[in-house]
Design a protein around this motif. Structure first.
Motif, short mmCIF file in Angstrom:
data_model
loop_
_atom_site.label_atom_id
_atom_site.label_comp_id
_atom_site.label_asym_id
_atom_site.label_seq_id
_atom_site.Cartn_x
_atom_site.Cartn_y
_atom_site.Cartn_z
N PHE A 33 2.33 18.03 -6.79
CA PHE A 33 2.21 17.34 -5.51
C PHE A 33 2.83 18.13 -4.36
O PHE A 33 2.38 18.03 -3.22
N ILE A 34 3.85 18.91 -4.64
CA ILE A 34 4.42 19.79 -3.60
C ILE A 34 3.35 20.78 -3.15
O ILE A 34 3.13 20.98 -1.95
N LEU A 55 3.78 23.24 6.48
CA LEU A 55 4.14 23.00 5.08
C LEU A 55 4.90 21.70 4.88
O LEU A 55 5.46 21.46 3.81
N SER A 56 4.94 20.87 5.90
CA SER A 56 5.79 19.68 5.87
C SER A 56 5.45 18.71 4.74
O SER A 56 6.34 18.04 4.21
N GLY A 57 4.21 18.61 4.35
CA GLY A 57 3.85 17.72 3.25
C GLY A 57 4.53 18.12 1.95
O GLY A 57 5.13 17.30 1.26
N ILE A 61 7.81 16.23 -0.21
CA ILE A 61 7.83 15.89 -1.63
C ILE A 61 9.00 16.60 -2.32
O ILE A 61 9.68 16.02 -3.16
N TRP A 62 9.24 17.85 -1.96
CA TRP A 62 10.38 18.58 -2.52
C TRP A 62 11.68 17.85 -2.18
O TRP A 62 12.54 17.68 -3.04
N ALA A 63 11.80 17.41 -0.94
CA ALA A 63 13.00 16.69 -0.52
C ALA A 63 13.16 15.38 -1.30
O ALA A 63 14.29 14.97 -1.60
N LEU A 64 12.07 14.74 -1.66
CA LEU A 64 12.15 13.52 -2.46
C LEU A 64 12.58 13.82 -3.90
O LEU A 64 13.25 13.01 -4.54
N SER A 65 12.20 14.97 -4.41
CA SER A 65 12.51 15.30 -5.81
C SER A 65 13.98 15.64 -6.02
O SER A 65 14.50 15.46 -7.12
N ILE A 66 14.66 16.10 -4.99
CA ILE A 66 16.05 16.53 -5.15
C ILE A 66 16.98 15.36 -5.47
O ILE A 66 17.68 15.39 -6.49
N PRO A 67 17.03 14.30 -4.65
CA PRO A 67 17.93 13.19 -5.01
C PRO A 67 17.49 12.46 -6.28
O PRO A 67 18.32 11.91 -7.00
#
Length: 87
Positions: A33-34, A55-57, A61-67
């Motif tokens: 999805f990233i 590349l914000s999309g 998703i990457w930012a959501l996967s970290i926490p």
């Protein structure tokens, strides 16, 4: 593995935090999805948009996967500590 190392791993390489948590399929889904949303926003963004905007999309998703990786690691660690035999 400690939650802090998993957090660092998730920051450096998308999906790797999930893999270290024993969820390789979930990590692969995040990477998919990233790439998908990164490509989608790259194609649909206006030409004058910055690279981050294009590349914000994928970055979102990457930012959501970290926490998510860190939270899962902390929960797994807490469960290990609760089920560990006491002397």
């Amino acid at each position: 593995m400690s939650p802090q190392l998993i957090l660092l791993s998730a920051i450096l390489l998308p999906g790797s935090g999930q893999v270290w948590n024993g969820q390789p399929f979930r990590g692969l889904i995040f990477v998919f999805f990233i790439l998908l949303f990164g490509a989608l926003t790259l194609v649909t963004a206006a030409p004058e948009t910055s690279l981050v905007g294009k590349l914000s999309g994928g970055l979102f998703i990457w930012a959501l996967s970290i926490p998510e990786a860190y939270r899962t690691a902390r929960l797994r660690q807490a469960l290990r500590l609760q089920t560990a035999p006491r002397p």
